[in-house]
Design a protein around this motif. Structure first.
Motif, PDB file in Angstrom:
ATOM      1  N   GLY A 553       0.810  -1.187  -0.135  1.00 22.65           N
ATOM      2  CA  GLY A 553       0.055  -0.076  -0.229  1.00 22.65           C
ATOM      3  C   GLY A 553       0.890   1.317  -0.043  1.00 22.65           C
ATOM      4  O   GLY A 553       1.760   1.137  -0.399  1.00 22.65           O
ATOM      5  N   ILE A 555       2.081   5.035   2.325  1.00 24.31           N
ATOM      6  CA  ILE A 555       2.497   5.563   3.506  1.00 24.31           C
ATOM      7  C   ILE A 555       2.609   7.078   3.106  1.00 24.31           C
ATOM      8  O   ILE A 555       3.464   7.322   2.197  1.00 24.31           O
ATOM      9  CB  ILE A 555       3.676   4.986   4.022  1.00 24.31           C
ATOM     10  CG1 ILE A 555       3.187   3.416   4.540  1.00 24.31           C
ATOM     11  CG2 ILE A 555       4.055   5.888   5.580  1.00 24.31           C
ATOM     12  CD1 ILE A 555       4.473   2.538   5.117  1.00 24.31           C
ATOM     13  N   SER A 572       1.230   7.720   8.254  1.00 24.33           N
ATOM     14  CA  SER A 572      -0.311   7.274   7.860  1.00 24.33           C
ATOM     15  C   SER A 572      -0.278   6.216   6.948  1.00 24.33           C
ATOM     16  O   SER A 572       0.130   6.549   5.822  1.00 24.33           O
ATOM     17  CB  SER A 572      -1.382   8.332   7.564  1.00 24.33           C
ATOM     18  OG  SER A 572      -2.337   7.957   6.921  1.00 24.33           O
ATOM     19  N   GLU A 573      -0.632   4.929   7.283  1.00 25.87           N
ATOM     20  CA  GLU A 573      -0.462   3.836   6.479  1.00 25.87           C
ATOM     21  C   GLU A 573      -1.689   3.384   5.972  1.00 25.87           C
ATOM     22  O   GLU A 573      -2.559   3.159   6.853  1.00 25.87           O
ATOM     23  CB  GLU A 573       0.245   2.521   7.285  1.00 25.87           C
ATOM     24  CG  GLU A 573       0.378   1.475   6.386  1.00 25.87           C
ATOM     25  CD  GLU A 573       0.883   0.446   7.467  1.00 25.87           C
ATOM     26  OE1 GLU A 573       0.294  -0.728   7.305  1.00 25.87           O
ATOM     27  OE2 GLU A 573       2.000   0.392   7.850  1.00 25.87           O
ATOM     28  N   GLN A 574      -2.041   3.052   4.655  1.00 28.63           N
ATOM     29  CA  GLN A 574      -3.229   2.278   4.115  1.00 28.63           C
ATOM     30  C   GLN A 574      -2.809   1.142   3.247  1.00 28.63           C
ATOM     31  O   GLN A 574      -2.084   1.472   2.246  1.00 28.63           O
ATOM     32  CB  GLN A 574      -3.904   3.353   3.236  1.00 28.63           C
ATOM     33  CG  GLN A 574      -4.561   4.564   4.084  1.00 28.63           C
ATOM     34  CD  GLN A 574      -5.345   4.395   5.323  1.00 28.63           C
ATOM     35  OE1 GLN A 574      -6.075   3.391   5.080  1.00 28.63           O
ATOM     36  NE2 GLN A 574      -5.452   5.066   6.342  1.00 28.63           N
ATOM     37  N   ASP A 588      -8.628  -4.536   4.067  1.00 27.82           N
ATOM     38  CA  ASP A 588      -7.991  -3.305   4.105  1.00 27.82           C
ATOM     39  C   ASP A 588      -7.297  -3.273   5.502  1.00 27.82           C
ATOM     40  O   ASP A 588      -7.715  -3.614   6.575  1.00 27.82           O
ATOM     41  CB  ASP A 588      -8.735  -1.984   3.983  1.00 27.82           C
ATOM     42  CG  ASP A 588      -9.175  -1.907   2.489  1.00 27.82           C
ATOM     43  OD1 ASP A 588      -8.568  -2.460   1.589  1.00 27.82           O
ATOM     44  OD2 ASP A 588     -10.218  -1.541   2.017  1.00 27.82           O
ATOM     45  N   SER A 590      -5.148  -0.384   8.146  1.00 29.35           N
ATOM     46  CA  SER A 590      -4.391   1.082   8.425  1.00 29.35           C
ATOM     47  C   SER A 590      -3.551   1.033   9.407  1.00 29.35           C
ATOM     48  O   SER A 590      -4.057   0.268  10.781  1.00 29.35           O
ATOM     49  CB  SER A 590      -5.639   2.124   8.365  1.00 29.35           C
ATOM     50  OG  SER A 590      -6.505   1.792   9.504  1.00 29.35           O
ATOM     51  N   TYR A 592      -1.188   4.093  12.050  1.00 26.94           N
ATOM     52  CA  TYR A 592      -0.700   5.278  12.406  1.00 26.94           C
ATOM     53  C   TYR A 592       0.004   5.667  13.564  1.00 26.94           C
ATOM     54  O   TYR A 592       0.118   4.838  14.647  1.00 26.94           O
ATOM     55  CB  TYR A 592      -2.102   6.224  12.763  1.00 26.94           C
ATOM     56  CG  TYR A 592      -3.090   6.273  12.031  1.00 26.94           C
ATOM     57  CD1 TYR A 592      -3.026   7.362  10.516  1.00 26.94           C
ATOM     58  CD2 TYR A 592      -4.119   5.434  11.738  1.00 26.94           C
ATOM     59  CE1 TYR A 592      -4.137   7.129   9.781  1.00 26.94           C
ATOM     60  CE2 TYR A 592      -5.132   5.413  10.852  1.00 26.94           C
ATOM     61  CZ  TYR A 592      -5.243   6.167  10.011  1.00 26.94           C
ATOM     62  OH  TYR A 592      -6.143   6.312   8.875  1.00 26.94           O
ATOM     63  N   LYS A 614      -6.363  10.349  15.746  1.00 22.56           N
ATOM     64  CA  LYS A 614      -5.365   9.599  15.160  1.00 22.56           C
ATOM     65  C   LYS A 614      -4.327  10.670  14.534  1.00 22.56           C
ATOM     66  O   LYS A 614      -3.741  10.585  13.296  1.00 22.56           O
ATOM     67  CB  LYS A 614      -5.532   8.554  14.020  1.00 22.56           C
ATOM     68  CG  LYS A 614      -6.599   7.300  14.733  1.00 22.56           C
ATOM     69  CD  LYS A 614      -6.759   6.261  13.649  1.00 22.56           C
ATOM     70  CE  LYS A 614      -7.454   5.170  14.388  1.00 22.56           C
ATOM     71  NZ  LYS A 614      -6.996   4.439  15.428  1.00 22.56           N
TER      72      LYS A 614
END
Length: 685
Positions: A553, A555, A572-574, A588, A590, A592, A614
Motif C-alpha cells: 500500500g 504511506i 499514515s499507512e493504508q 484493508d 491501516s 498510524y 489519530k
C-alpha cells in the motif's frame, strides 16, 4: 595649511603611522597586526563590529551565521568552549569585543569617528580627515599609509527604479531593514532575490507566522542546510557543519610550502569544473531534490548556493512559493515578473501582494577617496561583484601606501587576517613587495575576473576560499609543517596560529559526535516531512490462529506539530492484506504512528497516536537510538505491550540528505502472538 605643514614635520619624526578606516573584523585585525609589526595604527570606527554590531543594526532574532564558529574566527582567539556551533549576530559581536579586550585594542581605536576625506600629500603620505560623530568636530592628521577596511556591505542595492514601482500600493523594504515578522503578520509577502538573506528571511516569516511567502528567484540556486553529508553515496553517511565538509584541502595543497610552487587558488573554472560542482551539489540534496543532466547547457555555468535550514521544508509544505524570473515593476498590488530563460521572455503577474522585501545585496562605497584615486583603482560603482581592480584585493602599484583588507565579495575571517598580516608586513618592510611583473599579472587577472559577465559570472570572485587562504599563508611563511598538513586536510583559520593543536582537537571531538549520529534525527525528520512511499510487508506467523501473508500500500508522512521542544511527523499507512493460505479473503488495513524529533536532546522516537483523531502523539512506542550500519542508520528497541513483547528494528537508508528507503522489522512474542513482520518502504515523492 600651516597646521598641516607642522603636522607633516612632527609626523616625520614619529613611528610609522597607519590610518585604518573601518571598525569591523577587517579593521580590527588590520589594527592588531599593524601594532604587532611595530607600526602605530589608528582605527577610525563609526560603528565597532561593523555589521555584527547588534546594538546599532540588529538582524532578525533567529539569525545564525551560515558557517561554523571554527571558520568565523581569527587564528589568535579561539571561541569559548561553550559557544554555539553557529553563533548569532550578538555572539559574533561579543567575540569581537573579547578580541578587542584581549589584545588591548582600545589604545588605537577611535570610536564614533567617520572618515570623510583622504588626500595624498607625498608619495607615501596622506592627510586623513574625520568627523567626531558625538561632537560633529572635524579633524585632520597626517599618516604614512592608509588601510581601507570599511567593509563590502556599505550600501544597499536597489534593483528597482522609482518609476517602475511608484504606483505600487504596498510597502517596499530591503533585507537590511528586516528585524522580525511582526509587520508582516497576515499579509502577502514577496521576497526578491536568491541570496542567503532571501532564503533565511522567507523561512523566518514562515516559522513565525501563518503566511505563505512568494520568492522571486532571478536564477536557480541550491539551498543547502547548515549540515551536509560527508559521503552522499553512503546510506549511513554522517553529516558535518557545511564549512567543515566543504573546506578540505586537496592533495595539491600538501606541497604548497615549496619555494617554486605556483598559486593553488583556482580563480577560473571550466565548463567541466561546473558540471562537477553541479553533480556534487545535487548529490548532497539527494535524488528527490535533483534532476541532473550534464547535457543541459545550464550545468556548464556556475552553480549558486544559499544556506538555510528551513527554506526547503517550507517549499515542500507549499508555504514558500517560488517564481523564476526577475521583478521588472509593480503597480497597485501586482508584481510584474519576467523570465528570460527562453526566447519567449515569458511574463507573469503576481497579484494581491502587500509587502515586497528586496534581498538584492550590498555594495561598498568609498566617499573618502578622490575621483583620481578611484579612477586609478578602476572603481566601477555599478559592479558590486568586483568594484575595484587590485593585486590580490590588497593594493594597486600606482597608489603606493594605500592598501585594502577584506575588500572583496564574500570575505572570510581567515583571509581578512592573512591580508592584514600581509599589509602590515608590506608597510613595515618585513614582507617584500611583489615584482612588477607579478603585480601586473595580478591586475590583469582581476580584469579578467571582472570580464566574466551575465550567467558566466560565478557567485563569488574567490570561490576557492581555501586556495586563496593557502596562497596568502604560504607567502607569509605561516603554513603549518607539510607532515602535519598531510594528516589535517581541513583548512581552519587557527592553522596559522599558536592555538592550532587545541582548536584542531576541538574540531576532531566535534566531528566524532557527528560520526556517531549527532544531528541525524533532524536530517531524517526533514527528509520524511511531506513525503509519500510505497510499502511491501511480509508477515510470518508461527501460530495457527494467525495467518501469514503480505501487505502492500501507501504511506504518507505529514507534519503535525512543531515547537521549541519537538517536531512531530504523522505516519499514515493504508494497505491491503492478502493471506497466504486464502488470498481471496483480502481486507484493508491501516496504521498510524508519530515520528518525533526531540530538539532538546537531539533524539528520535516513535509514538502511538491518540485513538480518536489519530493525528496527535500519545504513548511512547519505541525510542530510536540511531547507529550507523552498512544498510543505513539503524535503531533497535523493545516495547512491552501488556503480555506481548515487540522487538523493533528501523533502518533509514540515505542518499545525500534524502531518506530513500526505510526497513522496519518486528519480532513479536507473547501468550497469543508469535510472528515476524518485515516492511520495506520505497520513496515516491
Amino acid at each position: 595649511t600651516c597646521i598641516l605643514l607642522l603636522q607633516i614635520f612632527v609626523h616625520s619624526t614619529m613611528k610609522f603611522r597607519v590610518a585604518i578606516i573601518g571598525g569591523g573584523p577587517a579593521g580590527l585585525s588590520a589594527g592588531k597586526n599593524a601594532l604587532e609589526a611595530g607600526l602605530q595604527p589608528t582605527v577610525f570606527c563609526s560603528q565597532y563590529g561593523g555589521l555584527w554590531n547588534s546594538k546599532c543594526k540588529p538582524f532578525w532574532k533567529s539569525f545564525k551565521t551560515n558557517l561554523s564558529k571554527y571558520t568565523c574566527s581569527f587564528s589568535d582567539l579561539p571561541w569559548k568552549m561553550n559557544s554555539p556551533l553557529f553563533p548569532s549576530q550578538q555572539e559574533v559581536y561579543e567575540y569581537l569585543c573579547d578580541y578587542r579586550r584581549n589584545f588591548n585594542c582600545d589604545n588605537f581605536i577611535k570610536d564614533g569617528t567617520l572618515v570623510t576625506n583622504v588626500v595624498r600629500l607625498q608619495e607615501k603620505s596622506f592627510a586623513v580627515s574625520w568627523t567626531d560623530l558625538s561632537t560633529s568636530e572635524e579633524q585632520t592628521e597626517v599618516f604614512d599609509s592608509v588601510i581601507v577596511a570599511s567593509g563590502f556591505f556599505s550600501e544597499i542595492i536597489n534593483s528597482l527604479s522609482v518609476e517602475k514601482v511608484n504606483q505600487f500600493t504596498g510597502t517596499i523594504s530591503h533585507s537590511n531593514d528586516y528585524v522580525s515578522t511582526e509587520p508582516f503578520q497576515n499579509r502577502q509577502v514577496a521576497i526578491v532575490g536568491a541570496s542567503f538573506s532571501a532564503m533565511e528571511i522567507a523561512a523566518d516569516i514562515c516559522e513565525n507566522s501563518v503566511n505563505k511567502v512568494h520568492c522571486i528567484l532571478p536564477r536557480n540556486v541550491y539551498v543547502l542546510p547548515r549540515y551536509i553529508p560527508t559521503d552522499p553515496t553512503n546510506p549511513s553517511t554522517s553529516v558535518y557543519p557545511i564549512d567543515l565538509a566543504f573546506y578540505s584541502m586537496q592533495e595539491k595543497y600538501i606541497d604548497y610550502q615549496q619555494d617554486d610552487r605556483k598559486s593553488v587558488e583556482k580563480v577560473f573554472k571550466s565548463p567541466t569544473d561546473y558540471i562537477r560542482s553541479h553533480r556534487y551539489l545535487q548529490s548532497l540534496m539527494g535524488p528527490i531534490e535533483s534532476s541532473f543532466d550534464e547535457h543541459d547547457p545550464q550545468w556548464t555555468l556556475p552553480a549558486y548556493v544559499a544556506i538555510s535550514n528551513s527554506y526547503s521544508k517550507y517549499v515542500k509544505q507549499g508555504r514558500i512559493i517560488e517564481h523564476r524570473g526577475r521583478l521588472t515593476g509593480a503597480a497597485n498590488k501586482d508584481l510584474f515578473i519576467e523570465c528570460s530563460s527562453d526566447e519567449s521572455n515569458k511574463k507573469t503577474i503576481l497579484s494581491d501582494i502587500d509587502d515586497v522585501i528586496l534581498c538584492t545585496g550590498f555594495q561598498p562605497k568609498f566617499p573618502f577617496l578622490d575621483t583620481s584615486t578611484l579612477a586609478t583603482l578602476h572603481y566601477d560603482p555599478s559592479d558590486s561583484w568586483l568594484p575595484l581592480i587590485l593585486y590580490r584585493d590588497i593594493l594597486h602599484p600606482s597608489e603606493p601606501g594605500l592598501y585594502f583588507v577584506g575588500m572583496y565579495r564574500g570575505p572570510y575571517f581567515s583571509v581578512m587576517e592573512l591580508q592584514a598580516k600581509m599589509v602590515a608586513g608590506l608597510i613595515s618592510g618585513s614582507v617584500s613587495l611583489p615584482s612588477q611583473e607579478d603585480l601586473l599579472t595580478g591586475l590583469s587577472q582581476a580584469q579578467s575576473m571582472r570580464a566574466q559577465q551575465g550567467l558566466r559570472r560565478p557567485q563569488f570572485p574567490h570561490g576557492d576560499y581555501v586556495g586563496m587562504a593557502v596562497d596568502l599563508a604560504a607567502d607569509l611563511k605561516l603554513s603549518p609543517p607539510a607532515a602535519w598538513r598531510e594528516k589535517n586536510l581541513l583548512w581552519l583559520p587557527a592553522d596559522i596560529g599558536e592555538h592550532r593543536e587545541m582548536v584542531r582537537q576541538q574540531v576532531c571531538e566535534e566531528l566524532d559526535e557527528f560520526r556517531r549520529g549527532k544531528h541525524m534525527p533532524s536530517v531524517i525528520i526533514d527528509s520524511l516531512e511531506c513525503s509519500q512511499w510505497r510499502f511491501q510487508r511480509s508477515l510470518t506467523s508461527y501460530l495457527s490462529s494467525m495467518s501469514s501473508g503480505t501487505v502492500s500500500g501507501m504511506i504518507h508522512f505529514t507534519a503535525i506539530a512543531s515547537n521549541d521542544s519537538s517536531r512531530d511527523i504523522l505516519y499514515s499507512e493504508q494497505g491491503l492484506f492478502v493471506p497466504v493460505n486464502n488470498p481471496h479473503q483480502q481486507f484493508d488495513i491501516s496504521a498510524y504512528y508519530v515520528f518525533s524529533h526531540n530538539l532538546s536532546n537531539d533524539s528520535l522516537a516513535v509514538f502511538f497516536t491518540d485513538k480518536e483523531t489519530k493525528s496527535h502523539r500519545d504513548g511512547l512506542f519505541v525510542p530510536l537510538a540511531l547507529q550507523p550500519s552498512p544498510a543505513g542508520w539503524t535503531a533497535t528497541a523493545f516495547h512491552q505491550c501488556c503480555a506481548d513483547g515487540y522487538q523493533a528494528t528501523y533502518t533509514f537508508a540515505l542518499k545525500g540528505l534524502q531518506v530513500t528507503e526505510i526497513t522496519i522489522r518486528f519480532q513479536v512474542k507473547g501468550p497469543h502472538k508469535d510472528y515476524e513482520s518485515h516492511t520495506i518502504l520505497t520513496r515516491i515523492v
